[in-house]
Design an enzyme around this catalytic site. Structure first.
Site, mmCIF file in Angstrom:
data_model
loop_
_atom_site.group_PDB
_atom_site.id
_atom_site.type_symbol
_atom_site.label_atom_id
_atom_site.label_comp_id
_atom_site.label_asym_id
_atom_site.label_seq_id
_atom_site.Cartn_x
_atom_site.Cartn_y
_atom_site.Cartn_z
ATOM 1 N N GLN A 104 -20.396 -14.018 11.964
ATOM 2 C CA GLN A 104 -19.616 -13.202 12.893
ATOM 3 C C GLN A 104 -18.539 -12.438 12.133
ATOM 4 O O GLN A 104 -17.838 -11.605 12.711
ATOM 5 C CB GLN A 104 -18.945 -14.103 13.937
ATOM 6 C CG GLN A 104 -19.928 -14.881 14.791
ATOM 7 C CD GLN A 104 -19.249 -16.056 15.477
ATOM 8 O OE1 GLN A 104 -18.778 -15.943 16.593
ATOM 9 N NE2 GLN A 104 -19.190 -17.189 14.789
ATOM 10 N N VAL A 106 -16.609 -9.830 9.899
ATOM 11 C CA VAL A 106 -16.788 -8.412 9.587
ATOM 12 C C VAL A 106 -16.383 -8.107 8.140
ATOM 13 O O VAL A 106 -16.469 -6.965 7.702
ATOM 14 C CB VAL A 106 -16.004 -7.519 10.584
ATOM 15 C CG1 VAL A 106 -16.557 -7.673 11.995
ATOM 16 C CG2 VAL A 106 -14.508 -7.820 10.556
ATOM 17 N N HIS A 124 -21.332 -9.083 14.161
ATOM 18 C CA HIS A 124 -20.228 -8.340 14.774
ATOM 19 C C HIS A 124 -19.858 -7.077 13.992
ATOM 20 O O HIS A 124 -18.746 -6.567 14.118
ATOM 21 C CB HIS A 124 -19.005 -9.254 14.951
ATOM 22 C CG HIS A 124 -19.196 -10.260 16.047
ATOM 23 N ND1 HIS A 124 -18.383 -11.356 16.224
ATOM 24 C CD2 HIS A 124 -20.117 -10.310 17.046
ATOM 25 C CE1 HIS A 124 -18.801 -12.040 17.282
ATOM 26 N NE2 HIS A 124 -19.851 -11.437 17.789
ATOM 27 N N CYS A 135 -21.784 10.986 18.300
ATOM 28 C CA CYS A 135 -23.048 11.328 17.631
ATOM 29 C C CYS A 135 -23.430 10.191 16.684
ATOM 30 O O CYS A 135 -22.789 9.148 16.670
ATOM 31 C CB CYS A 135 -22.931 12.668 16.893
ATOM 32 S SG CYS A 135 -21.934 12.623 15.394
ATOM 33 N N GLY A 192 -16.937 -22.972 10.362
ATOM 34 C CA GLY A 192 -15.697 -22.243 10.617
ATOM 35 C C GLY A 192 -15.723 -21.310 11.800
ATOM 36 O O GLY A 192 -15.176 -20.208 11.727
ATOM 37 N N THR A 193 -16.317 -21.772 12.897
ATOM 38 C CA THR A 193 -16.277 -20.932 14.105
ATOM 39 C C THR A 193 -15.882 -21.763 15.319
ATOM 40 O O THR A 193 -16.268 -22.922 15.419
ATOM 41 C CB THR A 193 -17.636 -20.229 14.366
ATOM 42 O OG1 THR A 193 -17.544 -19.487 15.591
ATOM 43 C CG2 THR A 193 -18.809 -21.184 14.432
ATOM 44 N N SER A 194 -15.122 -21.121 16.210
ATOM 45 C CA SER A 194 -14.800 -21.790 17.479
ATOM 46 C C SER A 194 -15.981 -21.687 18.434
ATOM 47 O O SER A 194 -15.987 -22.318 19.486
ATOM 48 C CB SER A 194 -13.572 -21.146 18.122
ATOM 49 O OG SER A 194 -13.832 -19.787 18.420
ATOM 50 N N ASN A 218 -15.657 -27.957 10.178
ATOM 51 C CA ASN A 218 -14.469 -27.423 10.843
ATOM 52 C C ASN A 218 -13.334 -28.443 10.680
ATOM 53 O O ASN A 218 -13.565 -29.627 10.878
ATOM 54 C CB ASN A 218 -14.772 -27.201 12.340
ATOM 55 C CG ASN A 218 -13.829 -26.208 12.977
ATOM 56 O OD1 ASN A 218 -12.620 -26.398 12.937
ATOM 57 N ND2 ASN A 218 -14.372 -25.148 13.537
#
Ligand code: OAD
Length: 254
Positions: A104, A106, A124, A135, A192-194, A218
């Site tokens: 996720q 960026v 993401h 365009c 490392g993600t909620s 985590n």
């Protein structure tokens, strides 16, 4: 440093990874935390969404209300990323050259650590790219100093960062590829993600329903994925745990 409990859990997780034919990694902002990049929702840190309103900075309505401010904010984040270096967690993952990385994030810290661009699925988007609102004009390697502009191609739309904002669809092909991977793996490493932003977070359910073992990394024992969805929960920082977990293993996604 890993506690005794974590050490035992790491051994169990290594055993599981050794038995697995196919593995994928699903990561979030915590993977880059040790590179000095703020997460979005940590309670104990200066998480971005505790300091800023995501609806002003990460939605098309917020951008249209104040496009110059939003552009400046992304330039500030880009300037931080410009300085950031991959940490031991990124490096341990990047060494696994046959492991697909669904992220996720960026940032491009997995790639900076040596992961091949085709290994990494950026659900993401990428902060270092721009596109036109109207365009199909795109820009890469955009740096962190460009002010708000209208499109040099169509002269009509604003140039905006190529990250997915709230209310927007994920890039279709990347989503399909991530979903297909999660339907066909023996182990999903969730780092490392909620796991609170959908549809990305549903990938853990997809993998679990297909019978995959879910291993989470985590530091927060109250992390919702750790509680509800994982078979093996490794409590600690990914920069500490991933090198111990992956040392000497060769993981494959297909
Ligand atoms: P969050 O900020 O929601 O969650 C970060 C997680 O990382 C938390 O569960 C932390 O406990 C954990 N964490 C913190 N430090 C860590 C470390 N050193 N090692 C391992 N884990 C650590 O970030 P995401 O889950 O990535 O969306 O957030 C998902 C999406 O919400 C982001 O992609 C972003 C945001 O709005 C977009 O930009 C579209």
């Amino acid at each position: 440093m890993a506690s005794n409990t974590t050490q035992k859990a790491i051994e169990a997780a290594r055993h599981c990874l050794q038995q697995a034919q196919t593995v994928a990694c699903f990561s979030g902002a915590g993977l880059s935390a040790e590179s000095g990049i703020a997460t979005f929702r940590d309670e104990e840190t200066d998480a971005l969404w505790s300091r800023y309103d995501p609806m002003e900075l990460a939605s098309i309505d917020g951008f249209m209300r104040n496009p110059a401010m939003v552009t400046d904010w992304y330039n500030w984040r880009r300037s931080q990323l410009h300085e950031a270096k991959p940490n031991a967690g990124h490096r341990a993952l990047a060494e696994q050259t046959e492991l697909r990385q669904i992220t996720q994030n960026v940032d491009n810290l997995l790639e900076k650590a040596g992961a091949l661009p085709e290994q990494v699925l950026h659900l993401h988007g990428i902060i270092d790219a721009n596109h036109c609102m109207h365009c199909d004009y795109t820009e890469t390697d955009v740096g962190h100093t460009q002010p708000l502009r209208t499109c040099p191609n169509c002269n009509n739309g604003y140039i905006r960062p190529s990250v997915v904002w709230f209310g927007e669809s994920l890039p279709e092909l990347i989503w399909q590829e991530s979903y297909r991977l999660c339907e066909n793996i023996d182990v999903l490493l969730v780092v490392g993600t909620s796991a609170s932003v959908y549809p990305a977070a549903s990938l853990t359910d997809v993998a679990r329903k297909q019978g995959a073992t879910i291993i989470t990394i985590n530091p927060d024992p109250d992390n919702p994925t750790t509680i509800s969805n994982s078979h093996i929960a490794l409590q600690g920082k990914s920069g500490d745990i991933l090198p111990l977990l992956l040392k000497g293993l060769t993981l494959r996604s297909q």
